[in-house]
Design a protein around this motif. Sequence first.
Motif, PDB file in Angstrom:
ATOM      1  N   THR A 144       0.796  -1.230   0.077  1.00  0.00           N
ATOM      2  CA  THR A 144      -0.006  -0.182   0.013  1.00  0.00           C
ATOM      3  C   THR A 144       0.827   1.393  -0.018  1.00  0.00           C
ATOM      4  OG1 THR A 144      -0.128  -0.164   2.448  1.00  0.00           O
ATOM      5  CG2 THR A 144      -1.628  -1.032   1.101  1.00  0.00           C
ATOM      6  N   ALA A 174       2.287   7.458  -4.291  1.00  0.00           N
ATOM      7  CA  ALA A 174       1.623   8.043  -5.812  1.00  0.00           C
ATOM      8  C   ALA A 174       0.856   9.004  -5.535  1.00  0.00           C
ATOM      9  CB  ALA A 174       1.359   6.841  -6.525  1.00  0.00           C
ATOM     10  N   ALA A 175      -0.175   8.929  -4.714  1.00  0.00           N
ATOM     11  CA  ALA A 175      -1.167   9.902  -4.712  1.00  0.00           C
ATOM     12  C   ALA A 175      -0.776  11.036  -4.005  1.00  0.00           C
ATOM     13  CB  ALA A 175      -2.307   9.290  -3.503  1.00  0.00           C
ATOM     14  N   VAL A 200       4.742  10.069 -11.575  1.00  0.00           N
ATOM     15  CA  VAL A 200       5.592   8.768 -11.091  1.00  0.00           C
ATOM     16  C   VAL A 200       5.602   8.097 -12.533  1.00  0.00           C
ATOM     17  CG1 VAL A 200       5.288   6.596 -10.035  1.00  0.00           C
ATOM     18  CG2 VAL A 200       4.775   8.928  -9.032  1.00  0.00           C
ATOM     19  N   PHE A 219      -9.855  10.687  -8.869  1.00  0.00           N
ATOM     20  CA  PHE A 219     -11.081  10.148  -8.216  1.00  0.00           C
ATOM     21  C   PHE A 219     -10.295   9.173  -7.483  1.00  0.00           C
ATOM     22  CE2 PHE A 219     -15.337   8.812  -7.894  1.00  0.00           C
ATOM     23  CZ  PHE A 219     -15.196   7.332  -7.830  1.00  0.00           C
ATOM     24  N   ARG A 220     -10.923   8.839  -6.206  1.00  0.00           N
ATOM     25  CA  ARG A 220     -10.327   8.044  -5.214  1.00  0.00           C
ATOM     26  C   ARG A 220     -11.699   6.939  -4.770  1.00  0.00           C
ATOM     27  NH1 ARG A 220      -8.952   7.461  -0.161  1.00  0.00           N
ATOM     28  NH2 ARG A 220      -7.716   5.786   0.227  1.00  0.00           N
ATOM     29  N   LYS A 258     -11.039  14.407  -6.639  1.00  0.00           N
ATOM     30  CA  LYS A 258      -9.862  15.387  -6.223  1.00  0.00           C
ATOM     31  C   LYS A 258      -9.329  16.316  -7.233  1.00  0.00           C
ATOM     32  CE  LYS A 258      -6.772  11.865  -5.799  1.00  0.00           C
ATOM     33  NZ  LYS A 258      -5.598  10.996  -5.001  1.00  0.00           N
ATOM     34  N   TRP A 304       1.023  12.883  -6.877  1.00  0.00           N
ATOM     35  CA  TRP A 304      -0.025  13.316  -7.827  1.00  0.00           C
ATOM     36  C   TRP A 304      -0.370  14.734  -7.107  1.00  0.00           C
ATOM     37  CZ3 TRP A 304      -5.001  14.771  -7.632  1.00  0.00           C
ATOM     38  CH2 TRP A 304      -5.733  15.183  -8.599  1.00  0.00           C
ATOM     39  N   SER A 349       1.280   2.994  -3.402  1.00  0.00           N
ATOM     40  CA  SER A 349       0.051   3.582  -3.999  1.00  0.00           C
ATOM     41  C   SER A 349      -0.142   4.926  -3.287  1.00  0.00           C
ATOM     42  CB  SER A 349      -1.238   2.682  -3.719  1.00  0.00           C
ATOM     43  OG  SER A 349      -2.385   3.424  -4.292  1.00  0.00           O
TER      44      SER A 349
END
Lengths: 429, 429
Positions: A24, A30-31, A40, A216-217, A226, A34, A27
């Motif tokens: 995890t 990466a978020a 990335v 979007f998450r 987002k 961003w 990820s």
Amino acid sequence: MPEQVTAVLLSQGDELTCGQTLDTNSSRLAAWLWGMGVTVRRIITAPDHRDDLTAIIDAAAGLADVVIGTGGLGPTRDDLTAEAAAAASGVDLALRPDALAQVQSRFDAMGRSMADTNRKQAILPVGCTVLENPNGTAPGFAINHRDCRLYFLPGPPHEMGPMFEALVAPDILARHHLTPPILVRIGVVMSESVLEKKLQGLDIPGLDTGALSVGFRASLTGNEVKLRLDPGVPAPVREALVSEIIDRLGSAVVGVGEIDSAAALGSRLAARGETLAVAESCTGGALAARLVALPGASRYFLEGATLYANAAKVRVCGVSPTDLEAHGAVSEVVARALAEGIRRTAGADWGIGITGITGPGGERPGKPVGTVHIAIAGPDGVTHRHRVHYGDRVRVIQRTVTATLMLALQRVRSASASPDSVESAPGQP
Amino acid sequence: MPEQVTAVLLSQGDELTCGQTLDTNSSRLAAWLWGMGVTVRRIITAPDHRDDLTAIIDAAAGLADVVIGTGGLGPTRDDLTAEAAAAASGVDLALRPDALAQVQSRFDAMGRSMADTNRKQAILPVGCTVLENPNGTAPGFAINHRDCRLYFLPGPPHEMGPMFEALVAPDILARHHLTPPILVRIGVVMSESVLEKKLQGLDIPGLDTGALSVGFRASLTGNEVKLRLDPGVPAPVREALVSEIIDRLGSAVVGVGEIDSAAALGSRLAARGETLAVAESCTGGALAARLVALPGASRYFLEGATLYANAAKVRVCGVSPTDLEAHGAVSEVVARALAEGIRRTAGADWGIGITGITGPGGERPGKPVGTVHIAIAGPDGVTHRHRVHYGDRVRVIQRTVTATLMLALQRVRSASASPDSVESAPGQP
């Protein structure tokens, strides 16, 4: 326009390549990247293999401006990150007194004595910057290699996160003279594909193309849109954008900066000084559990009942056996009785009743799997909704809980308006 | 001994490199491959960038015997997998009539018409093997390149999984003449570090070194020990191994092949024709929700109560206000009253009561955050346990639910033994 800053993420460990542990960290990083406007280029997961790891680190440094690695900083023989990073960048390893002092102080704080093997965690590439780890024994470190800055952080997520936020993110921003974008998160109860359709043709005066990226998450406690905006976008333009989006998304919006509909409902009830009790059948307690999982639930949450057996529905909420016989447990009249019954018996301002068919099996004529009836009883009357949710048992439960929280949130928000009685008069199917 | 078969996993999509979606496919594939005796050398996540992806696919094929890619098979312009795979292996793309027929038949089955963009999903590398997707519109495909076989599957996990199991795994086993190892899964309630200590020095007569690999997996519904045995290990040796492990792990074992303690409890109760009701306070309904999430709960589960407010504890379970005053809600006497009260009022064979402090805050003298009291009332009396769980609110709730399920499982399993009254006589703190 400055060239984009690029990054490669490395995660390390046999437990990842054997599928034992889900990565995890990458990820989450990466978020966050961003959100900082960093791109990335790769995420690479490698096993505990020294030569492979050395080659991977060296190649990664040639690919991007930033490398962030997680894992491999522990005291065991399989923890190879420091060794591989040193080999990749052509330096030796050396015991760092400042790192050793950090490791020692963590053990002191835990009231435990440091084992010899833990000294290894202070043996780091010569010339590196030591990164303090307030939540674990392994310090991280940063090195420069091939025009790239490489940060190595511990694997445990609760250790990695704070170190990234406190030490790595600011360093990246500073070294690349980046002003971080403006991030706006809007909680929504809607899928990504529906969101894409609703946001098509978004055109705000004063908002340049490229000044906005939309992400979007999805998560179990709520989805979010987002918005990543260039820091130069003026506040009025930003506000116009957010207003337009909220208009378009309507009743699916939880709130700006509010992702969890349970939290949004709880804070509204607490602000109003009102209380809530819930009676669930097919959702099994999952609705109550969502509310109680949040600190401060005692400000407004009194009681929940999981009335799985019909006898329990009768006994606890006064559901009429005649209604059960005539309409079945999964019906509007029973949902209303559950909501009103739990509200009354618990002495709450608001009561919620849920009954449905989660599957597998259990369908009846006119009531397919996924049929749910949700009723909300408040100071100004009872409203009811009938839905059919798609998916397996667990998904039907999740979707029903989410739908219920949103309906309750809308009810409480508009509490002075009259109930939608035309749509859901008692007795009409 | 045959050389190990190696694999590289590729996952593709900007939604992964932007941290929007968590890549669970690679971890699942890695676990399945571990179970097959295949070694994963890398997991690489790449953005939607044609040239990067082409280079990554080509390099991956040079690194391993097997490459499995997920994602990038959709109908949009960003779906580049077929194009990149064709470029990497030096072949053209061509429309495959058999793939097109598959796409068309999925749309027919959904009662929807196929858009022109979906034709793209049938434009695949010349010479590939088409892999049927029974759960989605995108067929997968397989190609050979650089002594490697590359399989490309759709991104959605519920589409990828069945295709891997039905088409990819058997192909890997056949092409490499592999007999799959024997896998034994044992559900446990224990951390990996404790497990490692307990399994040290495991030495079974007839079990060669290297014939056994031990893995571990944690999940929200249960942890498991995974035993991977060479197919040649005789059944009696395997059974001796499993027995030895169960002996060492004791009361932490859920069961062989049983990972979810809620399922294990439910199946025991259903087999005995006995019923259960639960009264929770701090866990908020999460215990009831674990039980009701499983099909067949109606065979044994009657009712749950989330008695968050003290008035609800008094009203529903007959908890004595005097006891609440004297001992507090978080006490042995209240846990016992909840268990006995819900058992009585619901008319169940078994009742469970839980009360505790999940934090943040709420601690009392002698009752730190994480203090929980768990009581189980059955036909042969009431037992009680006092625990202090570590972690934040959500973790304390999870650990309390898990501990409760295991205690209940042990009680029901040994239901003919007398309760452990020495350890937990009423009135003793």
